[in-house]
Structure formats: structure tokens, C-alpha cells
Design an enzyme around this catalytic site. Structure first.
Site, PDB file in Angstrom:
ATOM      1  N   GLU A   1      68.801   7.683  33.049  1.00 26.42           N
ATOM      2  CA  GLU A   1      69.581   8.235  31.936  1.00 26.42           C
ATOM      3  C   GLU A   1      69.263   7.543  30.613  1.00 26.42           C
ATOM      4  O   GLU A   1      69.933   6.579  30.234  1.00 26.42           O
ATOM      5  CB  GLU A   1      71.087   8.121  32.226  1.00 26.42           C
ATOM      6  CG  GLU A   1      71.932   8.732  31.104  1.00 26.42           C
ATOM      7  CD  GLU A   1      73.434   8.529  31.272  1.00 26.42           C
ATOM      8  OE1 GLU A   1      73.857   7.922  32.268  1.00 26.42           O
ATOM      9  OE2 GLU A   1      74.183   8.971  30.391  1.00 26.42           O
TER      10      GLU A   1
ATOM     11  N   LYS B   1      68.809  12.399  33.534  1.00 29.04           N
ATOM     12  CA  LYS B   1      70.046  12.681  32.792  1.00 29.04           C
ATOM     13  C   LYS B   1      69.765  12.317  31.349  1.00 29.04           C
ATOM     14  O   LYS B   1      69.372  11.178  31.056  1.00 29.04           O
ATOM     15  CB  LYS B   1      71.197  11.850  33.366  1.00 29.04           C
ATOM     16  CG  LYS B   1      72.494  11.968  32.582  1.00 29.04           C
ATOM     17  CD  LYS B   1      73.684  11.471  33.379  1.00 29.04           C
ATOM     18  CE  LYS B   1      74.946  11.489  32.543  1.00 29.04           C
ATOM     19  NZ  LYS B   1      76.154  11.287  33.338  1.00 29.04           N
TER      20      LYS B   1
ATOM     21  N   GLY C   1      79.784  12.943  23.512  1.00 29.63           N
ATOM     22  CA  GLY C   1      80.672  13.029  22.353  1.00 29.63           C
ATOM     23  C   GLY C   1      80.769  14.432  21.775  1.00 29.63           C
ATOM     24  O   GLY C   1      81.515  14.663  20.816  1.00 29.63           O
TER      25      GLY C   1
ATOM     26  N   SER D   1      75.987  16.708  33.850  1.00 28.69           N
ATOM     27  CA  SER D   1      76.563  15.511  34.457  1.00 28.69           C
ATOM     28  C   SER D   1      77.514  14.941  33.410  1.00 28.69           C
ATOM     29  O   SER D   1      77.307  13.857  32.878  1.00 28.69           O
ATOM     30  CB  SER D   1      75.465  14.502  34.813  1.00 28.69           C
ATOM     31  OG  SER D   1      76.048  13.297  35.285  1.00 28.69           O
TER      32      SER D   1
HETATM   33  P1  13P Z   1      79.663  11.750  28.643  1.00 30.43           P
HETATM   34  O1  13P Z   1      79.410  13.147  29.184  1.00 30.43           O
HETATM   35  O2  13P Z   1      81.096  11.505  28.299  1.00 30.43           O
HETATM   36  O3  13P Z   1      78.677  11.373  27.598  1.00 30.43           O
HETATM   37  O4  13P Z   1      79.426  10.760  29.864  1.00 30.43           O
HETATM   38  C1  13P Z   1      78.333  10.933  30.659  1.00 30.43           C
HETATM   39  C2  13P Z   1      77.853   9.639  31.117  1.00 30.43           C
HETATM   40  O5  13P Z   1      77.761   9.404  32.288  1.00 30.43           O
HETATM   41  C3  13P Z   1      77.469   8.631  30.104  1.00 30.43           C
HETATM   42  O6  13P Z   1      76.777   7.604  30.715  1.00 30.43           O
END
Ligand code: 13P
Length: 340
Positions: free
Chosen positions: A177, A219, A263, A289
Site C-alpha cells: 500500500e 492498495k 480522506g 479497501s
Molecule cells: P482510508 O480508506 O480511511 O484511507 O483507510 C484505508 C487504509 O487502510 C489506510 O491505510
């Protein structure tokens, strides 16, 4: 390594009509979320909140897997079943956040390096025993004057590749991610440039680390204007820029790309995902996700009051259904009024 099982798990996480619920907020982040509704972040309250999320009736219709935090993977649902087993019984795959957070990157003010490699082999082995079948590691990339730097991108990509290789060794699907943050007043073009450079470095490192890409997931952020940008890209521009970026830099044998919401409002996150899926077919599944974009209405509806559990569950089930539809480009804003 059982490559076939890893690949099958990765595909199951991006099955048709489904995506992932990110409920892996660290202690600091969940406190911020609870502060916003005036609820104290105690271990009991965190357990009760995650319990209501995971036991939402019908959640598995649109949620394939749930990312947990270290505390949660060791906790029990209200009937005494450990959360990982409760999720499996409800038809969902348990996952775990394994990085230990983003820390200041030495020599590079304003940038971070995500930590957590020390002892990771042992932690992964324990998490697998506890039921985790996939994991996540988040790197934060900052846009700004002269940011992101080549070094910040390379250092984070390298750490993610080492994490991903260790996951596959432990028979756990790695989600890598890299998040180009919305913070700042940068243009959508700056976000696109940063995202593209990051993905290019990431897939170079993953390939060098011999990570089996079909047994992994990406991600990533959508390509967006900065939160404080004066001229904001619209939904269609965001969808187009994001798909262009992914097409250029994500290999076709990655089975799925699951977006973070980062956000955006819950509806924007759904609209963007829907729009991208109407532009298909793509080589990879485009799914979600989301943390905030799935949980925000449920968190507000709950407000820490046990009497509101069902209302909160209805709110979560609705957002999961809307995003499940967006997986196929079948969402429309008219459906928002159809909340049960
Ligand atoms: P958000 O969708 O709130 O950005 O969170 C996803 C996430 O796992 C951030 O690491």
C-alpha cells in the site's frame, strides 16, 4: 510456498462484487475516530465497535476480507468467538496490518519511512496461527515542492518488497500500500506524477525481490487534487487519470487493485470507483479497501451507544452494497436513498 493457495486467496479478495473492509486503525488513529464522536478509546469500546462492524448481517455479500489491527486479531466477538474465526464463519477472510507505522525519514525533512521489518518473519508466523491469510503494509508518500524525493520512494518501495517476500514465505498474501497523500494544495498532475514514480519503483523492487505478483494485491490512492487545491479535478478526470496511471505502471498479472479512500467523502469514493469500472475491461480487478469511506456513516450512527448498533450496521451494510455495485459500474446516486 504454496503459490496456488496464495493466488486463490488474492483472487477471492477481489471476487466479483466484493472488496475489503479496512478496520486496522492503529491505537492513535482509532482514538482520533472515537474523539470525533465523543467516545473514549478504551479496549472495551474498541472491541464493541469492531464487533458491531464484523457481525453486520449480510456483510460478506460485498466484503471479501477484513484488515485487523494487532489488538483486534487477539480479541473475541460478543459470543466469545475470536474475531478471526468469527469472520471466517461469516464468509470473510481475516487480514492483518503488520507495519509499525511511518517514521521521519532521516535526512529528508517532510518525508517518512515505514518501519516494521525487524522480527517480521516471527510475527507473520504468529499471525498466520491466529488466522490471518493476508496482510497490509502502508507507506506514505508526500506531494509538495520537490517532493516526493527519489530516495523516499526507493526506500519505501524496497521495504515493501522485503515485507511482501516475507509474507509469501509465510503463506500470507501481501497487500502493498503506497499512499500518495491528499494533504496539500498540489494539482492532480502532481499526484499523478508522484503515483506513477512510486508504482514504477515499487514494481521494480517487487520483481527484484522475486515476489509472485499473482499472489499479491496493490492498495493505492486514487489520483486526486490535493485537499487544499483551488482547482479541483472532477469525478471523470480523477477516474481517467487514475486508470491511465495504473495502466502504465501496474503489471497485468497483479490480480487486483483495491483503493484506499484517503480522506475522500464516502460518496466520492464510490462514484470514482464506479466510474473507473465503467471504463473497463481492465487487466486487473478494480475494487475497494476503504476504511473511512465504509465506516464513517456507521461510526456516526453508533455514537458509542449500544442502542444504536443495528442502525450502525445498516449504515455499514448500505455503504458496502453501494461499493459492491461500483465494482461493476452499476452504481448510481439514486440508489443512495435505498438504505434499509
Ligand atoms: P482510508 O480508506 O480511511 O484511507 O483507510 C484505508 C487504509 O487502510 C489506510 O491505510
Amino acid at each position: 510456498m504454496d503459490t496456488e493457495t496464495l493466488r486463490a486467496t488474492a483472487r477471492d479478495l477481489v471476487a466479483t462484487g466484493k472488496g475489503i473492509l479496512a478496520a486496522d486503525e492503529s491505537s492513535g488513529t482509532i482514538k482520533k475516530r472515537f474523539d470525533s464522536i465523543g467516545v473514549e478509546s478504551t479496549q472495551d469500546n474498541r472491541r464493541a465497535y469492531r464487533d458491531l462492524l464484523f457481525t453486520t448481517p449480510g456483510l460478506a455479500d460485498h466484503v471479501s476480507g477484513v484488515i485487523l489491527f494487532d489488538e483486534t486479531i487477539r480479541q473475541d466477538a460478543h459470543d466469545g468467538t475470536p474475531f478471526p474465526q468469527q469472520l471466517v464463519a461469516a464468509g470473510m477472510i481475516p487480514g492483518i496490518k503488520v507495519d509499525t507505522g511511518a517514521k521521519p525519514l532521516a535526512g529528508y525533512p517532510g518525508e517518512t519511512i515505514t518501519e516494521g521489518l525487524d522480527g517480521l518473519r516471527e510475527r507473520l508466523s504468529e499471525y498466520r496461527e491466529l488466522g490471518a491469510r493476508f496482510a497490509k503494509w502502508r507507506a506514505t508518500i508526500f506531494c509538495g515542492a520537490d517532493l516526493p524525493t527519489v530516495w523516499a520512494i526507493r526506500a519505501n518501495a524496497h521495504a515493501m518488497a522485503r515485507y511482501a517476500a516475507l509474507c509469501q514465505e509465510a503463506a500470507i498474501v501481501p497487500i502493498v500500500e503506497p499512499e500518495v497523500l491528499m494533504d496539500g494544495d498540489h494539482s492532480i498532475d502532481a499526484c499523478q506524477d508522484a503515483t506513477q514514480r512510486t508504482l514504477l519503483a515499487l514494481y521494480t523492487e517487487l520483481t527484484d525481490a522475486r515476489v509472485d505478483l499473482p499472489g499479491s494485491l496493490l492498495k493505492v490512492n486514487m489520483v486526486l487534487s490535493g485537499a487544499d487545491a483551488s482547482a479541483r479535478a472532477d469525478h471523470h478526470q480523477v477516474a481517467e487519470a487514475t486508470v491511465r496511471c495504473l495502466t502504465a505502471d501496474v503489471p497485468d498479472d497483479v490480480p487486483g487493485i483495491v483503493f484506499l479512500s484517503g480522506g475522500q467523502s464516502d460518496r466520492d469514493a464510490t462514484i470514482h470507483l464506479n466510474e473507473m469500472n465503467t471504463m473497463g475491461p481492465h487487466p486487473w480487478e478494480l475494487s475497494f479497501s476503504y476504511g473511512r469511506a465504509l465506516q464513517a456513516p456507521a461510526l456516526t450512527a453508533w455514537g458509542g451507544d449500544p442502542a444504536n448498533v443495528q442502525a450502525a450496521q445498516r449504515a455499514l451494510a448500505h455503504r458496502a452494497r453501494m461499493n459492491g455495485l461500483a465494482r461493476d459500474g452499476a452504481y448510481s446516486e439514486d440508489l443512495e436513498s435505498s438504505a434499509a
